[in-house]
Design a protein around this motif. Structure first.
Motif, PDB file in Angstrom:
ATOM      1  N   ALA A 166       0.828  -1.212   0.000  1.00 28.52           N
ATOM      2  CA  ALA A 166       0.000   0.000   0.000  1.00 28.52           C
ATOM      3  C   ALA A 166       0.863   1.263   0.000  1.00 28.52           C
ATOM      4  O   ALA A 166       0.519   2.261  -0.633  1.00 28.52           O
ATOM      5  CB  ALA A 166      -0.932  -0.003   1.206  1.00 28.52           C
ATOM      6  N   ALA A 167       1.987   1.215   0.685  1.00 22.33           N
ATOM      7  CA  ALA A 167       2.845   2.396   0.807  1.00 22.33           C
ATOM      8  C   ALA A 167       3.715   2.646  -0.425  1.00 22.33           C
ATOM      9  O   ALA A 167       3.932   3.792  -0.807  1.00 22.33           O
ATOM     10  CB  ALA A 167       3.731   2.277   2.044  1.00 22.33           C
ATOM     11  N   GLY A 168       4.196   1.566  -1.061  1.00 21.31           N
ATOM     12  CA  GLY A 168       5.161   1.777  -2.131  1.00 21.31           C
ATOM     13  C   GLY A 168       4.987   0.938  -3.373  1.00 21.31           C
ATOM     14  O   GLY A 168       5.893   0.882  -4.205  1.00 21.31           O
ATOM     15  N   GLY A 169       3.861   0.237  -3.481  1.00 22.71           N
ATOM     16  CA  GLY A 169       3.640  -0.588  -4.659  1.00 22.71           C
ATOM     17  C   GLY A 169       4.400  -1.901  -4.587  1.00 22.71           C
ATOM     18  O   GLY A 169       5.090  -2.191  -3.607  1.00 22.71           O
ATOM     19  N   PRO A 170       4.289  -2.711  -5.644  1.00 26.20           N
ATOM     20  CA  PRO A 170       4.925  -4.030  -5.647  1.00 26.20           C
ATOM     21  C   PRO A 170       6.442  -3.990  -5.446  1.00 26.20           C
ATOM     22  O   PRO A 170       7.007  -4.899  -4.842  1.00 26.20           O
ATOM     23  CB  PRO A 170       4.584  -4.586  -7.041  1.00 26.20           C
ATOM     24  CG  PRO A 170       3.381  -3.833  -7.478  1.00 26.20           C
ATOM     25  CD  PRO A 170       3.485  -2.475  -6.851  1.00 26.20           C
ATOM     26  N   ALA A 171       7.104  -2.950  -5.928  1.00 26.50           N
ATOM     27  CA  ALA A 171       8.561  -2.862  -5.775  1.00 26.50           C
ATOM     28  C   ALA A 171       8.969  -2.776  -4.308  1.00 26.50           C
ATOM     29  O   ALA A 171      10.083  -3.171  -3.945  1.00 26.50           O
ATOM     30  CB  ALA A 171       9.095  -1.661  -6.540  1.00 26.50           C
ATOM     31  N   ALA A 172       8.091  -2.289  -3.460  1.00 30.67           N
ATOM     32  CA  ALA A 172       8.409  -2.144  -2.033  1.00 30.67           C
ATOM     33  C   ALA A 172       8.311  -3.464  -1.272  1.00 30.67           C
ATOM     34  O   ALA A 172       8.812  -3.568  -0.158  1.00 30.67           O
ATOM     35  CB  ALA A 172       7.481  -1.112  -1.394  1.00 30.67           C
ATOM     36  N   VAL A 173       7.679  -4.449  -1.871  1.00 33.42           N
ATOM     37  CA  VAL A 173       7.505  -5.741  -1.198  1.00 33.42           C
ATOM     38  C   VAL A 173       8.733  -6.611  -1.483  1.00 33.42           C
ATOM     39  O   VAL A 173       8.739  -7.441  -2.383  1.00 33.42           O
ATOM     40  CB  VAL A 173       6.203  -6.450  -1.639  1.00 33.42           C
ATOM     41  CG1 VAL A 173       6.008  -7.737  -0.848  1.00 33.42           C
ATOM     42  CG2 VAL A 173       5.007  -5.535  -1.465  1.00 33.42           C
ATOM     43  N   GLN A 174       9.769  -6.369  -0.720  1.00 32.45           N
ATOM     44  CA  GLN A 174      11.008  -7.139  -0.799  1.00 32.45           C
ATOM     45  C   GLN A 174      11.105  -8.014   0.445  1.00 32.45           C
ATOM     46  O   GLN A 174      10.663  -7.615   1.530  1.00 32.45           O
ATOM     47  CB  GLN A 174      12.221  -6.202  -0.873  1.00 32.45           C
ATOM     48  CG  GLN A 174      12.208  -5.280  -2.079  1.00 32.45           C
ATOM     49  CD  GLN A 174      12.357  -6.036  -3.387  1.00 32.45           C
ATOM     50  OE1 GLN A 174      13.053  -7.053  -3.459  1.00 32.45           O
ATOM     51  NE2 GLN A 174      11.682  -5.545  -4.416  1.00 32.45           N
ATOM     52  N   VAL A 175      11.663  -9.197   0.289  1.00 36.08           N
ATOM     53  CA  VAL A 175      11.750 -10.142   1.408  1.00 36.08           C
ATOM     54  C   VAL A 175      12.421  -9.498   2.610  1.00 36.08           C
ATOM     55  O   VAL A 175      11.939  -9.594   3.742  1.00 36.08           O
ATOM     56  CB  VAL A 175      12.478 -11.434   0.976  1.00 36.08           C
ATOM     57  CG1 VAL A 175      12.763 -12.325   2.186  1.00 36.08           C
ATOM     58  CG2 VAL A 175      11.653 -12.187  -0.056  1.00 36.08           C
ATOM     59  N   ARG A 176      13.512  -8.798   2.386  1.00 39.62           N
ATOM     60  CA  ARG A 176      14.253  -8.180   3.491  1.00 39.62           C
ATOM     61  C   ARG A 176      13.407  -7.121   4.202  1.00 39.62           C
ATOM     62  O   ARG A 176      13.390  -7.029   5.429  1.00 39.62           O
ATOM     63  CB  ARG A 176      15.546  -7.573   2.954  1.00 39.62           C
ATOM     64  CG  ARG A 176      16.498  -7.152   4.041  1.00 39.62           C
ATOM     65  CD  ARG A 176      17.858  -6.832   3.476  1.00 39.62           C
ATOM     66  NE  ARG A 176      18.481  -8.087   3.044  1.00 39.62           N
ATOM     67  CZ  ARG A 176      19.435  -8.179   2.131  1.00 39.62           C
ATOM     68  NH1 ARG A 176      19.894  -7.098   1.542  1.00 39.62           N
ATOM     69  NH2 ARG A 176      19.957  -9.342   1.811  1.00 39.62           N
ATOM     70  N   ALA A 177      12.657  -6.311   3.433  1.00 38.19           N
ATOM     71  CA  ALA A 177      11.816  -5.258   4.019  1.00 38.19           C
ATOM     72  C   ALA A 177      10.652  -5.863   4.804  1.00 38.19           C
ATOM     73  O   ALA A 177      10.311  -5.384   5.897  1.00 38.19           O
ATOM     74  CB  ALA A 177      11.279  -4.339   2.921  1.00 38.19           C
ATOM     75  N   VAL A 178      10.047  -6.916   4.256  1.00 41.67           N
ATOM     76  CA  VAL A 178       8.941  -7.584   4.956  1.00 41.67           C
ATOM     77  C   VAL A 178       9.452  -8.189   6.257  1.00 41.67           C
ATOM     78  O   VAL A 178       8.834  -8.040   7.318  1.00 41.67           O
ATOM     79  CB  VAL A 178       8.297  -8.667   4.060  1.00 41.67           C
ATOM     80  CG1 VAL A 178       7.280  -9.481   4.847  1.00 41.67           C
ATOM     81  CG2 VAL A 178       7.640  -8.035   2.843  1.00 41.67           C
ATOM     82  N   ALA A 179      10.607  -8.848   6.187  1.00 42.12           N
ATOM     83  CA  ALA A 179      11.193  -9.464   7.383  1.00 42.12           C
ATOM     84  C   ALA A 179      11.466  -8.414   8.461  1.00 42.12           C
ATOM     85  O   ALA A 179      11.189  -8.635   9.647  1.00 42.12           O
ATOM     86  CB  ALA A 179      12.476 -10.202   7.014  1.00 42.12           C
ATOM     87  N   ALA A 180      11.978  -7.265   8.054  1.00 39.96           N
ATOM     88  CA  ALA A 180      12.272  -6.199   9.019  1.00 39.96           C
ATOM     89  C   ALA A 180      10.995  -5.691   9.677  1.00 39.96           C
ATOM     90  O   ALA A 180      10.995  -5.397  10.881  1.00 39.96           O
ATOM     91  CB  ALA A 180      12.999  -5.054   8.318  1.00 39.96           C
TER      92      ALA A 180
END
Length: 123
Positions: free
Chosen positions: A25-39
């Motif tokens: 929702a905040a940054g689109g599909p490019a924002a959904v990175q494994v490392r970012a989700v894990a954090a």
């Protein structure tokens, strides 16, 4: 070293999907990175990969997860509308041509899409 929190697999998946949904929702599909989700969930990249395998499978699961939430919200909206339709019927005034619900200045049954046997052309 951070304290490890043990979660049931279904709870961990739900938390990961909720975090991924927020990032989407905040940054689109490019924002959904494994490392970012894990954090976001305070787990390791390996934990996300353990539950979903790859980023692509995470995105596929996120799509299904969003669909389930949307479906639940639609059911809620439809149930409210159905309850409005039944409100005039249960009141014992179903045979009347015009039914007024409290707070509605116009024909509430018409606005709710309800038809009685007395409505329609030639009635």
């Amino acid at each position: 070293m951070a304290t490890r929190v043990l979660r049931r697999p279904d709870d961990a998946k739900r938390l990961i999907l909720e975090a991924a949904s927020t990032l989407l929702a905040a940054g689109g599909p490019a924002a959904v990175q494994v490392r970012a989700v894990a954090a976001e969930v305070s787990v390791s990249d390996a934990a996300v990969n353990h539950h979903f395998g790859t980023r692509e499978r995470l995105l596929e699961s996120l799509l299904r997860f969003g669909g389930v939430e949307l479906k639940a919200e639609l059911h809620t909206v439809l149930n409210v509308r159905t309850n409005l339709r039944w409100a005039w019927f249960i009141s014992g005034r179903a045979g009347e041509r015009r039914v007024r619900l409290p707070g509605h200045g116009d024909d509430a049954s018409h606005h709710a899409g309800v038809r009685t046997t007395a409505s329609g052309p030639g009635a």
